[in-house]
Design a protein around this motif. Structure first.
Motif, PDB file in Angstrom:
ATOM      1  N   ASN A  15       0.843  -1.184   0.000  1.00 52.27           N
ATOM      2  CA  ASN A  15       0.000   0.000   0.000  1.00 52.27           C
ATOM      3  C   ASN A  15       0.882   1.240   0.000  1.00 52.27           C
ATOM      4  N   GLY A  51       6.421  -3.986   4.313  1.00 54.56           N
ATOM      5  CA  GLY A  51       6.781  -5.377   4.098  1.00 54.56           C
ATOM      6  C   GLY A  51       8.221  -5.639   4.516  1.00 54.56           C
ATOM      7  N   ALA A  52       8.826  -6.613   3.872  1.00 54.38           N
ATOM      8  CA  ALA A  52      10.164  -7.025   4.271  1.00 54.38           C
ATOM      9  C   ALA A  52      11.228  -6.175   3.565  1.00 54.38           C
ATOM     10  N   ARG A 117       5.741  -6.854  22.672  1.00 53.57           N
ATOM     11  CA  ARG A 117       5.183  -7.572  21.527  1.00 53.57           C
ATOM     12  C   ARG A 117       5.808  -7.067  20.236  1.00 53.57           C
ATOM     13  N   ARG A 118       5.998  -7.983  19.294  1.00 51.01           N
ATOM     14  CA  ARG A 118       6.482  -7.634  17.967  1.00 51.01           C
ATOM     15  C   ARG A 118       5.460  -8.107  16.963  1.00 51.01           C
ATOM     16  N   PRO A 119       5.122  -7.347  15.917  1.00 46.74           N
ATOM     17  CA  PRO A 119       5.595  -5.986  15.667  1.00 46.74           C
ATOM     18  C   PRO A 119       5.090  -4.972  16.711  1.00 46.74           C
ATOM     19  N   MET A 121       2.939  -2.406  16.859  1.00 46.23           N
ATOM     20  CA  MET A 121       1.848  -2.003  15.971  1.00 46.23           C
ATOM     21  C   MET A 121       0.917  -1.152  16.813  1.00 46.23           C
ATOM     22  N   VAL A 147       4.415   0.724  12.791  1.00 45.54           N
ATOM     23  CA  VAL A 147       4.247  -0.704  12.499  1.00 45.54           C
ATOM     24  C   VAL A 147       5.602  -1.225  12.062  1.00 45.54           C
TER      25      VAL A 147
ATOM     26  N   ASP B  98      -4.614  -0.929   5.237  1.00 48.96           N
ATOM     27  CA  ASP B  98      -3.323  -1.219   5.855  1.00 48.96           C
ATOM     28  C   ASP B  98      -3.165  -2.686   6.188  1.00 48.96           C
ATOM     29  N   LYS B  99      -4.310  -3.324   6.497  1.00 47.67           N
ATOM     30  CA  LYS B  99      -4.253  -4.734   6.875  1.00 47.67           C
ATOM     31  C   LYS B  99      -5.480  -5.438   6.312  1.00 47.67           C
ATOM     32  N   GLU B 119       4.066 -11.913   0.694  1.00 49.31           N
ATOM     33  CA  GLU B 119       4.030 -10.828  -0.295  1.00 49.31           C
ATOM     34  C   GLU B 119       3.966  -9.447   0.356  1.00 49.31           C
ATOM     35  N   PHE B 120       3.229  -9.317   1.444  1.00 51.27           N
ATOM     36  CA  PHE B 120       2.984  -7.970   1.987  1.00 51.27           C
ATOM     37  C   PHE B 120       3.587  -7.737   3.366  1.00 51.27           C
ATOM     38  N   GLY B 121       4.101  -8.783   3.983  1.00 51.78           N
ATOM     39  CA  GLY B 121       4.660  -8.637   5.328  1.00 51.78           C
ATOM     40  C   GLY B 121       3.648  -9.031   6.392  1.00 51.78           C
ATOM     41  N   VAL B 122       4.160  -9.477   7.531  1.00 50.92           N
ATOM     42  CA  VAL B 122       3.277  -9.974   8.597  1.00 50.92           C
ATOM     43  C   VAL B 122       2.390  -8.855   9.150  1.00 50.92           C
ATOM     44  N   GLN B 123       2.868  -7.606   9.047  1.00 50.87           N
ATOM     45  CA  GLN B 123       2.096  -6.515   9.640  1.00 50.87           C
ATOM     46  C   GLN B 123       0.784  -6.272   8.892  1.00 50.87           C
ATOM     47  N   GLY B 168       0.346 -11.226  11.885  1.00 55.22           N
ATOM     48  CA  GLY B 168       1.007 -10.198  12.694  1.00 55.22           C
ATOM     49  C   GLY B 168       0.125  -9.645  13.783  1.00 55.22           C
ATOM     50  N   GLU B 169      -1.116 -10.067  13.788  1.00 58.02           N
ATOM     51  CA  GLU B 169      -2.067  -9.595  14.804  1.00 58.02           C
ATOM     52  C   GLU B 169      -3.222 -10.595  14.860  1.00 58.02           C
ATOM     53  N   VAL B 198       2.442 -11.571  19.397  1.00 61.52           N
ATOM     54  CA  VAL B 198       1.961 -10.501  18.522  1.00 61.52           C
ATOM     55  C   VAL B 198       0.810  -9.776  19.225  1.00 61.52           C
ATOM     56  N   PRO B 199       0.455  -8.584  18.747  1.00 62.28           N
ATOM     57  CA  PRO B 199      -0.668  -7.873  19.360  1.00 62.28           C
ATOM     58  C   PRO B 199      -1.983  -8.654  19.203  1.00 62.28           C
TER      59      PRO B 199
END
Lengths: 205, 254
Positions: A15, A51-52, A117-119, A121, A147, B98-99, B119-123, B168-169, B198-199
């Motif tokens: 995004n 992302g990564a 906690r990780r991430p 957020m 984040v 965002d998620k 592809e988009f990350g764990v977040q 990620g959550e 994670v949260p």
């Protein structure tokens, strides 16, 4: 006031349009682009990222935007990195061993440690360590949205202009001449975030 | 420091908010974008849109809602409902969310979590889990389809697996409490929060502002999600945060 042209580098990951939309709201003629010509003409350049680290670096290189970053930084025009876009400006990241970062700012990106906690957020308070034009008009401790699981550790700690506390003090904003970068997402940080982007946009005119 | 989040949830179908939302001066109380902008102004920390559109023909309507929201709302938002494949997640995230939140589709095909995270990350990946206490009281079982379909899966085990796969959550809803207004299932919330790194967002059962405090203080939740107490004008986000702050919860002030 005319709206300064800001190139938001689009390398096709996640995004990225939120940053562009928030910059438009903050007074810029912001455009998502991968056109080096447009980036050259722009009054300012923004490198977003989600992302990564390795995936973002690969995508940036595949989009032939790496040299655009170096040219923009060298041109002394205002340049802003956001989130992974900030991390990419560093030398390397433990998230993606063996992948070279842009090394515009010397240092590494490390895993967030500690009993948290990780991430990370969440919203967190910014602690301003060194005054910067980016913080004009903001409250003393602005609240912004983070984040991330990794955090930048610059070689020269003087580039750190703001931190946040999460397990320990983490780098939140760095400044090196015309380059500024935020670990948090100003485009997702409500009023304070839009003010900060507005300050960046103002520096581009 | 860990900072709690207050998260209103909007149910959307065919691009409209379900159940009239009772803000006095809205031009269009059914427009998810206008409501989202209002919650942003009120000081909400994040938003969740739950797309309950039954027909897949109307998926593009949600993309349009997401695009318009991203242009008007400058806090993070999550979209759940109907994300069955990586392609669905891609569409929603590219449009500006965002998620994405996955639930049934992830239980049916857990690899979906790995695919979106890669592809988009764990977040970007929220795993929503609807849990119900087992008849013998020994634990909680994962249910699908709004609590109608049992899966036989132990909720804590599934949540642990989801995190390992890249969630990620966690958005945790107690099906025993959902709609009751009796407060979160604190025991469930704490069991989940204390077992993953994670949260975790607690959901289901909020009827008073004190319940929000309890979710964080007693349940150890990273965030608290509520719908009706905000939508029907009973309470504002500011009131919720004032009470939370007065009881020692660290949260972004309004």
């Amino acid at each position: 006031m005319t709206r300064p042209l800001i190139a938001v580098l689009d390398y096709g990951i996640g995004n990225l349009s939120s940053a562009q939309k928030a910059l438009v709201r903050s007074g810029a003629d912001a455009r998502l682009t991968r056109d080096p010509g447009l980036a050259r003409d722009a009054a300012g350049v923004v490198l977003p990222g989600v992302g990564a680290f390795g995936a973002c670096m690969d995508a940036l290189r595949a989009a032939h935007l790496e040299d655009v970053v170096y040219e923009s930084v060298a041109s002394q025009r205002p340049f802003m990195g956001i989130c992974v876009g900030m991390q990419m400006l560093f030398t390397s990241s433990v998230e993606s061993p063996g992948v070279a970062g842009l090394d515009v700012i010397h240092g590494t990106v490390e895993l967030i440690e500690g009993n948290v906690r990780r991430p990370q957020m969440q919203w967190n308070e910014l602690h301003v360590e060194n005054e910067d034009p980016l913080f004009a008009g903001l409250p003393k401790t602005p609240w912004v949205y983070f984040v991330h699981s990794y955090s930048a550790v610059p070689k020269d700690s003087l580039v750190v202009v703001a931190t946040c506390e999460y397990g320990k003090n983490l780098t939140a904003v760095v400044r090196q001449e015309n380059v500024v970068a935020t670990q948090f997402h100003p485009e997702k940080s409500a009023k304070d975030g839009l003010q900060l982007l507005h300050n960046f946009v103002s520096s581009c005119s | 420091m860990e900072v709690a989040r207050v998260i209103p949830c909007l149910d959307v179908t065919n691009g409209r908010v379900v159940k009239g939302v009772n803000f006095v001066d809205l031009r269009d109380a059914g427009d998810p974008v206008e409501l989202a902008a209002r919650y942003d102004q009120q000081g909400a920390d994040e938003l969740v849109f739950l797309d309950i559109t039954a027909s897949s023909d109307n998926r593009n309507t949600m993309i349009d809602v997401v695009e318009r929201t991203a242009a008007e709302v400058f806090i993070p938002f999550t979209v759940g409902g109907g994300i069955r494949a990586l392609e669905d997640a891609r569409g929603i995230l590219r449009a500006g969310a965002d998620k994405v939140s996955v639930n049934t589709s992830a239980v049916e095909r857990p690899q979906l979590i790995n695919e979106i995270a890669a592809e988009f990350g764990v977040q970007c990946v929220v795993c929503a889990v609807d849990a119900k206490r087992t008849a013998d009281g020994s634990g909680w079982e994962v249910f699908l389809h709004g609590g109608r379909t049992p899966t036989g899966k132990n909720a804590l085990e599934w949540i642990t697996e989801a995190v390992q796969r890249g969630a990620g959550e966690i958005l945790l809803t107690s099906m025993d409490r959902d709609g009751t207004r009796e407060g979160f299932d604190i025991e469930l919330t704490r069991a989940v929060c204390d077992s993953v790194g994670v949260p975790v967002i607690a959901s289901g059962g909020v009827g008073t502002l004190q319940h929000l405090v309890d979710g964080v203080v007693q349940g150890h939740a990273s965030g608290v999600l509520a719908a009706s107490i905000f939508h029907f004008g009973e309470h504002t986000i500011a009131e919720a945060k004032a009470l939370m702050i007065s009881q020692g919860v660290v949260i972004r002030p309004v």
